[in-house]
Scaffold this motif. Structure first.
Motif, short mmCIF file in Angstrom:
data_model
loop_
_atom_site.label_atom_id
_atom_site.label_comp_id
_atom_site.label_asym_id
_atom_site.label_seq_id
_atom_site.Cartn_x
_atom_site.Cartn_y
_atom_site.Cartn_z
N GLY A 1 0.99 -1.28 -0.09
CA GLY A 1 -0.11 -0.04 0.32
C GLY A 1 0.48 1.58 0.16
O GLY A 1 1.54 1.32 -1.02
N GLN A 2 0.68 2.09 0.64
CA GLN A 2 1.15 3.77 0.75
C GLN A 2 2.46 3.03 1.54
O GLN A 2 3.63 3.93 1.57
CB GLN A 2 0.77 4.83 0.68
N ASN A 3 2.85 2.71 2.66
CA ASN A 3 3.91 1.75 3.20
C ASN A 3 4.06 1.10 3.13
O ASN A 3 4.37 0.36 2.22
CB ASN A 3 3.46 1.25 4.81
N PHE A 4 5.79 0.74 3.36
CA PHE A 4 6.47 -0.44 3.76
C PHE A 4 6.65 -1.71 4.86
O PHE A 4 6.74 -0.67 5.55
CB PHE A 4 8.20 0.39 3.96
N THR A 5 6.69 -3.10 4.53
CA THR A 5 6.34 -3.73 5.66
C THR A 5 7.92 -3.83 5.20
O THR A 5 8.12 -5.22 5.07
CB THR A 5 5.47 -4.52 6.22
N GLY A 6 8.11 -4.85 6.66
CA GLY A 6 8.56 -5.73 7.46
C GLY A 6 8.91 -6.17 8.62
O GLY A 6 7.87 -6.37 9.60
N LEU A 7 9.73 -7.41 8.23
CA LEU A 7 10.16 -8.45 9.46
C LEU A 7 10.28 -7.31 10.92
O LEU A 7 11.33 -6.70 11.21
CB LEU A 7 10.40 -9.83 9.87
N CYS A 8 9.47 -7.42 12.11
CA CYS A 8 10.05 -6.34 13.47
C CYS A 8 11.49 -6.48 13.85
O CYS A 8 11.49 -7.35 14.19
CB CYS A 8 9.80 -6.44 14.26
N PRO A 9 12.54 -5.32 13.70
CA PRO A 9 13.98 -6.39 14.26
C PRO A 9 14.23 -6.38 15.85
O PRO A 9 14.93 -6.37 16.55
CB PRO A 9 15.01 -4.85 13.95
N PHE A 10 13.17 -5.73 16.36
CA PHE A 10 13.44 -5.56 17.98
C PHE A 10 12.41 -6.20 17.85
O PHE A 10 12.53 -7.10 19.94
CB PHE A 10 12.45 -4.52 18.43
N HIS A 11 11.57 -6.99 17.91
CA HIS A 11 11.04 -8.23 18.39
C HIS A 11 11.09 -9.58 17.35
O HIS A 11 10.94 -9.28 16.60
CB HIS A 11 9.52 -7.86 19.38
N GLY A 12 10.98 -10.50 18.00
CA GLY A 12 10.66 -11.70 17.17
C GLY A 12 8.95 -12.23 16.82
O GLY A 12 8.43 -11.64 17.32
N GLU A 13 9.41 -12.48 15.80
CA GLU A 13 8.06 -12.76 14.92
C GLU A 13 8.17 -13.03 14.13
O GLU A 13 9.36 -13.32 12.59
CB GLU A 13 7.31 -10.87 14.51
N LYS A 14 7.54 -14.09 12.95
CA LYS A 14 7.21 -14.38 11.84
C LYS A 14 6.42 -13.66 10.46
O LYS A 14 6.64 -13.97 9.25
CB LYS A 14 6.83 -15.80 12.10
N THR A 15 5.30 -12.83 11.26
CA THR A 15 4.56 -12.24 9.99
C THR A 15 4.57 -11.11 10.53
O THR A 15 5.02 -10.42 11.76
CB THR A 15 3.67 -12.71 9.36
N PRO A 16 5.15 -10.05 8.99
CA PRO A 16 5.61 -8.46 9.35
C PRO A 16 4.77 -7.45 9.98
O PRO A 16 3.72 -7.56 9.52
CB PRO A 16 5.67 -8.14 7.99
N SER A 17 5.10 -6.78 11.27
CA SER A 17 3.84 -6.14 11.85
C SER A 17 5.01 -4.68 12.06
O SER A 17 4.20 -4.14 12.91
CB SER A 17 3.09 -7.23 12.81
N PHE A 18 6.09 -4.71 11.26
CA PHE A 18 6.80 -3.44 11.49
C PHE A 18 6.69 -3.15 10.24
O PHE A 18 6.38 -3.09 8.43
CB PHE A 18 8.16 -4.02 11.62
N ALA A 19 6.97 -1.58 10.33
CA ALA A 19 5.65 -0.14 8.98
C ALA A 19 6.24 0.91 9.26
O ALA A 19 7.00 1.88 10.29
CB ALA A 19 4.40 -0.20 8.82
N VAL A 20 6.95 1.19 7.92
CA VAL A 20 7.50 2.36 7.60
C VAL A 20 6.91 3.63 6.55
O VAL A 20 6.77 2.52 5.53
CB VAL A 20 9.34 2.42 7.00
N HIS A 21 5.94 4.52 6.87
CA HIS A 21 5.47 5.28 6.44
C HIS A 21 6.67 6.16 5.35
O HIS A 21 7.19 7.37 6.42
CB HIS A 21 5.10 6.15 7.94
N PRO A 22 6.71 6.68 4.26
CA PRO A 22 7.74 7.49 3.57
C PRO A 22 7.30 8.10 3.56
O PRO A 22 8.05 9.46 3.43
CB PRO A 22 7.53 6.34 1.65
N VAL A 23 5.92 9.01 3.46
CA VAL A 23 5.33 10.00 4.29
C VAL A 23 5.60 11.05 4.85
O VAL A 23 6.91 12.07 4.73
CB VAL A 23 4.64 10.12 2.36
N LYS A 24 5.69 10.29 6.03
CA LYS A 24 5.68 10.72 7.12
C LYS A 24 6.80 10.33 7.86
O LYS A 24 7.20 10.73 8.99
CB LYS A 24 4.81 10.38 8.39
#
Ligand SMILES: [Zn+2]
Length: 590
Positions: free
Chosen positions: A31-54
């Motif tokens: 969508g409008q964001n970028f997502t990935g696996l959070c580097p700060f907690h262990g996870e298998k499905t990405p809940s980490f998002a980066v907002h390129p505009v903000k």
């Protein structure tokens, strides 16, 4: 954090958070964001998002979030100025030369530089004394007896302060003013305020370096039975004992790499452990660990094995340290070394007697702090109900600090078994204690969920994004105090202040004004997929809040009417009610 117009601000404007974060973790457009696996907690499905505009990131799992600097600070465990430098470098932005210092800063800087230079000179003085004087040779014999050979002496810079009383003073006073000598803590002035003399006399000296390896103080042990046994540098402009951990400068890389640290009490312990090729060891130098020391450690790891002396003071220090470390979210294990013969073993003695291998094994087997505490509680008198209650009260404060509910429950079972306490009784005590502290517990992500009504969420988004009419929204919210009593009251209050100012809206700045729960909610709202807002929509949201305000007031009046003792005049309340109903009707049709 990045002041408008500052270098940090410029870096932030130019840096692309997606590119910087992308160097650490793999990001995918979504969508409008970028997502990935959070580097700060262990996870298998990405809940980490980066907002390129903000230019912000947010993890919907663990709640971490911020701007590009926060990300680098957290990932690289560096302070803010360092993060700015790293981001600037990654983005190829030239770093300006340090600003001109004010005369005052310059003087302070010169003083610190002189004190550090003086410590360097004192260090080479002390080591020379150990190497080449008759007194020093006696000290060497003592050290050799403690198992410290020439290699160890030079590796840890161990030296000797002679007994004369002014030997160091004489070697320094040509070069440094009296005032500076006294400020260094190496030289003391006698009671009458006259004569100067060496602070350390007839003592083994251990240089204490700050995090970057500069010697800033000395820890000194009496050679004979002189009292006190240990004498350290006082607080000086370059040394504060609560900010420094002994051996940190050499341990930090290993701590980061192995992601845990061993915490011991004294420098002899730290040296013994480091000599056994276990480099990730630091000493608190003194029995009490201070919060700044924990924060320093926390930049490199969140996992600690506490290995203090087994005496009463050491046990008390262990328990205090556990509390402090838990408060800073550390994972804590405790190593209580078994006695050797009739001697209680500190790390130094244990390694000398049993060898490095045994120590490494003991480290591996070091139990989580709760096990340690249970065994401490079991040493109490558990024969009476009163004794059991005392043991339970000793354990409860620690048990409450376990953030994970499942783990907490498991421990409760263990404690019940080990202390032979009725499990339901223990659980009741635990949940009572948990309720009492709920107010201060950080809200877990699942509890945040879909907090705040859609109206509030839309207004928050528009206050951030709608440059054309954010000021008008802020003004109307402020004027009628429409935000009061809302779930997102604090977020709105911060946005109103920012909206009424002429500063550009910075999401992370707003976030930094909020507490943890509100900041998470705020970031969640910012990441929600949403259409651009319009003034019409904003107006209808404001009207909805206006209606809500009247309804609340109406409820209050109604309650007052019902609470009024019979026979009393309710005319005034009734007319207030009528008025409110009229206003509500007007709001509905408006
Ligand atoms: Zn996360």
């Amino acid at each position: 954090m990045a002041e408008a117009g500052s270098f940090a601000d410029r870096v932030k404007q130019q840096a692309d958070i997606v590119r910087v974060v992308g160097e650490y973790i793999r990001l995918k457009k979504s969508g409008q964001n970028f997502t990935g696996l959070c580097p700060f907690h262990g996870e298998k499905t990405p809940s980490f998002a980066v907002h390129p505009v903000k230019q912000i990131y947010h993890c919907f799992g663990c709640g971490k979030g911020g701007d590009v600097f926060n990300f680098v600070m957290e990932m690289d465990k560096v302070p803010f100025p360092e993060a700015v430098r790293i981001v600037a470098e990654k983005c190829g932005i030239a770093i300006p030369k340090p600003k001109e210092r004010s005369p005052e800063q310059q003087k302070e800087h010169q003083q610190r530089a002189a004190l550090i230079e003086m410590h360097r000179e004192a260090q080479s003085f002390f080591t020379k004394q150990l190497e080449s004087t008759a007194e020093g040779r006696a000290a060497r014999a003592y050290l050799e007896d403690r198992g410290l050979n020439a290699e160890a002496l030079s590796r840890f810079g161990i030296g000797y302060a002679p007994s004369g009383g002014d030997v160091l003073l004489r070697s320094l006073k040509q070069k440094y003013a009296e005032k500076l000598l006294v400020e260094s803590g190496l030289i003391s002035r006698d009671q009458s305020g006259g004569r100067l003399f060496d602070r350390f006399r007839r003592r083994i000296t251990f240089p204490i370096a700050n995090e970057s390896g500069k010697i800033v103080a000395f820890g000194c042990r009496a050679l004979g039975d002189d009292q006190p046994k240990y004498l350290n540098s006082p607080e000086t402009p370059i040394y504060s004992k609560s900010n420094v951990l002994y051996h940190m400068d050499r341990a930090k890389e290993a701590i980061r790499r192995q992601d845990f640290a061993i915490l011991v009490e004294g420098y002899m312990d730290a040296i013994a452990v480091a000599r056994a090729d276990i480099v990730n060891v630091v000493a608190s130098c003194g029995t009490s660990l201070a919060e700044p020391q924990i924060k320093l450690l926390g930049r490199f790891t969140k996992r600690v094995i506490v290995n203090y002396d087994p005496d009463a003071a050491g046990q008390a220090a262990t328990e205090r340290s556990i509390s402090l470390l838990l408060e800073q979210d550390f994972e804590v294990r405790v190593l209580a070394l078994p006695a050797i013969g009739d001697k209680k073993a500190d790390p130094d003695l244990f390694i000398r007697e049993k060898g490095a291998e045994s120590y490494i094994k003991a480290l591996k087997d070091a139990p989580p702090y709760v096990d340690y505490l249970i065994s401490r509680a079991r040493q109490m008198d558990l024969s009476s109900g009163e004794g059991k209650l005392r043991a339970l009260n000793f354990l409860l404060p620690y048990l409450q600090k376990i953030p994970n509910r499942l783990l907490r429950s498991e421990w409760a079972t263990r404690i019940a078994q080990q202390l032979r306490i009725d499990e339901p009784v223990l659980r009741a005590a635990l949940s009572k204690a948990a309720n009492e502290r709920r107010g201060e517990v950080k809200t877990q992500p699942e509890l945040v969920g879909k907090a705040a009504k859609p109206t509030e969420r839309r207004l928050i988004r528009m206050l951030v994004e709608a440059e054309g009419f954010r000021r008008e929204i802020a003004r109307r919210l402020q004027q009628a105090r429409l935000y009061e009593g809302l779930e997102s009251e604090k977020i709105l209050a911060a946005l109103i202040v920012a909206g009424l100012s002429d500063q550009p809206m910075q999401a992370t700045e707003i976030g930094s004004l909020l507490d943890e729960r509100d900041r998470r909610l705020f970031f969640e709202i910012l990441f929600e997929p949403a259409q651009e807002g319009s003034w019409e929509e904003a107006e209808s949201c404001l009207e909805a809040l206006h209606r809500r305000q009247i309804e609340q007031e109406l409820l209050r009046v109604q309650r007052d009417i019902e609470a009024l003792p019979a026979g009393q005049s309710i005319r005034e309340l009734l007319s207030r009610k009528q008025e409110l109903l009229k206003r509500l009707a007007a709001a509905d049709h408006g």
